[in-house]
Design an enzyme around this catalytic site. Structure first.
Site, mmCIF file in Angstrom:
data_model
loop_
_atom_site.group_PDB
_atom_site.id
_atom_site.type_symbol
_atom_site.label_atom_id
_atom_site.label_comp_id
_atom_site.label_asym_id
_atom_site.label_seq_id
_atom_site.Cartn_x
_atom_site.Cartn_y
_atom_site.Cartn_z
ATOM 1 N N LYS A 91 0.810 -1.228 0.000
ATOM 2 C CA LYS A 91 0.000 0.000 0.000
ATOM 3 C C LYS A 91 0.839 1.273 0.000
ATOM 4 C CE LYS A 91 -4.435 -1.558 1.757
ATOM 5 N NZ LYS A 91 -4.240 -2.967 2.169
ATOM 6 N N GLU A 113 -9.868 7.286 3.963
ATOM 7 C CA GLU A 113 -10.762 6.499 4.807
ATOM 8 C C GLU A 113 -10.127 5.128 4.970
ATOM 9 O OE1 GLU A 113 -11.109 6.250 1.610
ATOM 10 O OE2 GLU A 113 -11.360 4.081 1.541
ATOM 11 N N SER A 372 1.788 -9.789 -0.977
ATOM 12 C CA SER A 372 1.378 -8.381 -0.813
ATOM 13 C C SER A 372 1.768 -7.789 0.535
ATOM 14 C CB SER A 372 -0.129 -8.255 -1.035
ATOM 15 O OG SER A 372 -0.842 -9.119 -0.157
HETATM 16 C C1 LIG Z 1 -5.007 -4.026 1.707
HETATM 17 C C2 LIG Z 1 -4.306 -5.282 1.452
HETATM 18 C C3 LIG Z 1 -4.718 -6.168 0.415
HETATM 19 C C4 LIG Z 1 -5.932 -5.958 -0.412
HETATM 20 O O1 LIG Z 1 -5.980 -4.799 -1.175
HETATM 21 P P1 LIG Z 1 -5.772 -4.806 -2.745
HETATM 22 O O2 LIG Z 1 -6.145 -3.422 -3.137
HETATM 23 O O3 LIG Z 1 -6.687 -5.833 -3.321
HETATM 24 O O4 LIG Z 1 -4.366 -5.122 -3.009
HETATM 25 C C5 LIG Z 1 -3.978 -7.316 0.199
HETATM 26 N N1 LIG Z 1 -2.890 -7.613 0.952
HETATM 27 C C6 LIG Z 1 -2.478 -6.798 1.935
HETATM 28 C C7 LIG Z 1 -1.273 -7.195 2.729
HETATM 29 C C8 LIG Z 1 -3.168 -5.616 2.222
HETATM 30 O O5 LIG Z 1 -2.734 -4.812 3.208
#
Ligand SMILES: *Cc1c(COP(=O)(O)O)cnc(C)c1O
Length: 388
Positions: A91, A113, A372
């Site tokens: 993010k 938000e 992610s």
């Molecule tokens: C917020 C988040 C997601 C999901 O958000 P996407 O916009 O679909 O990427 C996935 N993995 C992690 C670690 C997150 O913090």
């Protein structure tokens, strides 16, 4: 209500666009104009890359998960390590990109938000570094459930505003943030956390998250001398997935696979509808309202998904599959034990699917899993789930 009429204005097939009141459309037009002006500007790009390197810690590795690959048998599994970024997830890439744009636009104040708090923390972090005022809207109920994340944001200097209106959930926080934006747009920038919302947000978030596949493509060519068989990413709103897919979309032999929780199967079971100002595939209840979802991974708990994913689902360019919460929980433990990497519960969904897929493929195949985020934030929750 105004509907952007140009076919190119953020439409992916029938999806995307901008379905919002005129005063908000005016703000989106200014944003689009500035995004188009700066996105390919060499000085802007250089500044973006500078902070990605010096602050986020990019480029992050593409790690060969050798132990996991041996245990599973079949395709080689590589992990794109967004978990190693500052703040522990992808993010921050987007937060930095949008704040740099906000600065160019002369904004002094950032609003956002957040539901579970992850996007709020990424935003508050970037605001602290760039010396921006930061206001985070959060449903009252969510501030109570995520008290530690509220404290984290406050430590970083943000003001967290609990929203009592409505049900005190994410949707109410979105409404409060949009009201703020319409009133204060001359000095305020709304930093959106996923590849969703009215144009230009989905395109802009993809642009900033595309760094993930820009790197992974270079890295896999160096390590394997060929493109991967498949790229696998979890899909909430779709930002890490679109970033992980972006540079492979034109490589038609590379399979792109989005993984949703079976408890929030937006693309697998949804229908086209307008949600939060844009058209996408979304889960509706019998009344035609967005359906509440219950994933163990807070970041995947969203009834809609980005317009480009909706389009790639319909035109077949990408595949979207589901993984059960318990399978993700299993993958969370397997990756921890085999590789010494504790994945976020969101990312664990992608790992779980990659393991299934690897078994069906051969040793000549290569799978890239977009990790992610890291799982430190989820350890207490997993502890509680496993005790039961
Ligand atoms: C917020 C988040 C997601 C999901 O958000 P996407 O916009 O679909 O990427 C996935 N993995 C992690 C670690 C997150 O913090």
């Amino acid at each position: 209500m105004s509907i952007t009429n140009s076919e190119t204005k953020g439409y992916f097939g029938e999806f995307g666009g901008s379905f919002i009141p005129d005063d908000l459309q005016h703000v989106m037009n200014i944003l689009e104009e500035n995004f188009l002006r700066y996105k390919d500007d060499p000085t802007f790009q250089e500044e973006f890359k500078f902070y990605l390197k010096e602050y986020v810690g990019r480029e992050n590795p593409l790690t060969f998960a050798e132990n996991l690959t041996k245990q599973v048998g079949g395709a080689k599994i590589y992990l794109k390590r967004e978990d190693l970024n500052h703040t522990g997830a992808h993010k921050i890439n987007n937060a930095i990109g949008q704040i740099l744009l906000a600065k160019r636009m002369g904004a002094k104040r950032i609003i956002a938000e957040t539901g579970a708090g992850q996007h709020g923390v990424a935003t508050a972090t970037a605001c602290a570094m760039f010396g921006m005022d930061c206001v985070i809207y959060m449903g009252k109920l969510d501030t109570q459930r995520q008290a530690l994340n509220v404290f984290r944001m406050e430590l970083l200097g943000a003001k967290v505003v609990p929203v009592e209106k409505g049900q005190g959930r994410l949707k109410d926080a979105v409404d409060a943030a949009l009201d703020d934006l319409v009133e204060n747009y001359q000095n305020t920038f709304y930093l959106l956390g996923s590849a969703v919302g009215p144009h230009p947000y989905p395109t802009m978030v993809k642009h900033f998250q595309a760094i993930i596949s820009e790197e992974s493509k270079r890295q896999i060519l160096e390590k394997e001398g060929k493109l991967p068989t498949a790229v696998v990413a979890c899909t909430g709103g779709g930002s890490n997935a679109i970033g992980a897919f972006a540079h492979y979309i034109d490589d038609e032999n590379v399979r792109l696979i989005g993984v949703e929780p079976e408890e929030a199967p937006t693309l697998s079971q949804g229908v086209p509808a307008v949600l939060h100002g844009f058209k996408c595939i979304t889960l509706l209840d019998e009344q035609g309202e967005p359906k509440p979802t219950f994933s163990i991974a807070a970041g995947l708990d969203y009834p809609g998904v980005g317009p480009e994913h909706s389009y790639m689902k319909v035109n077949g360019r990408a595949e979207y599959v589901t993984i059960k919460g318990e399978e993700a929980l299993e993958a969370f433990q397997v990756l921890s034990k085999t590789e010494g990497i504790i994945p976020a519960l969101e990312s664990s969904h992608a790992v779980a699917y990659a393991v299934k897929l690897a078994k069906e493929l051969s040793a000549d195949d290569v799978i890239i899993v977009n990790l992610s985020g890291r799982g430190d934030k989820d350890v207490e929750q997993v502890f509680n789930m496993l005790k039961k």
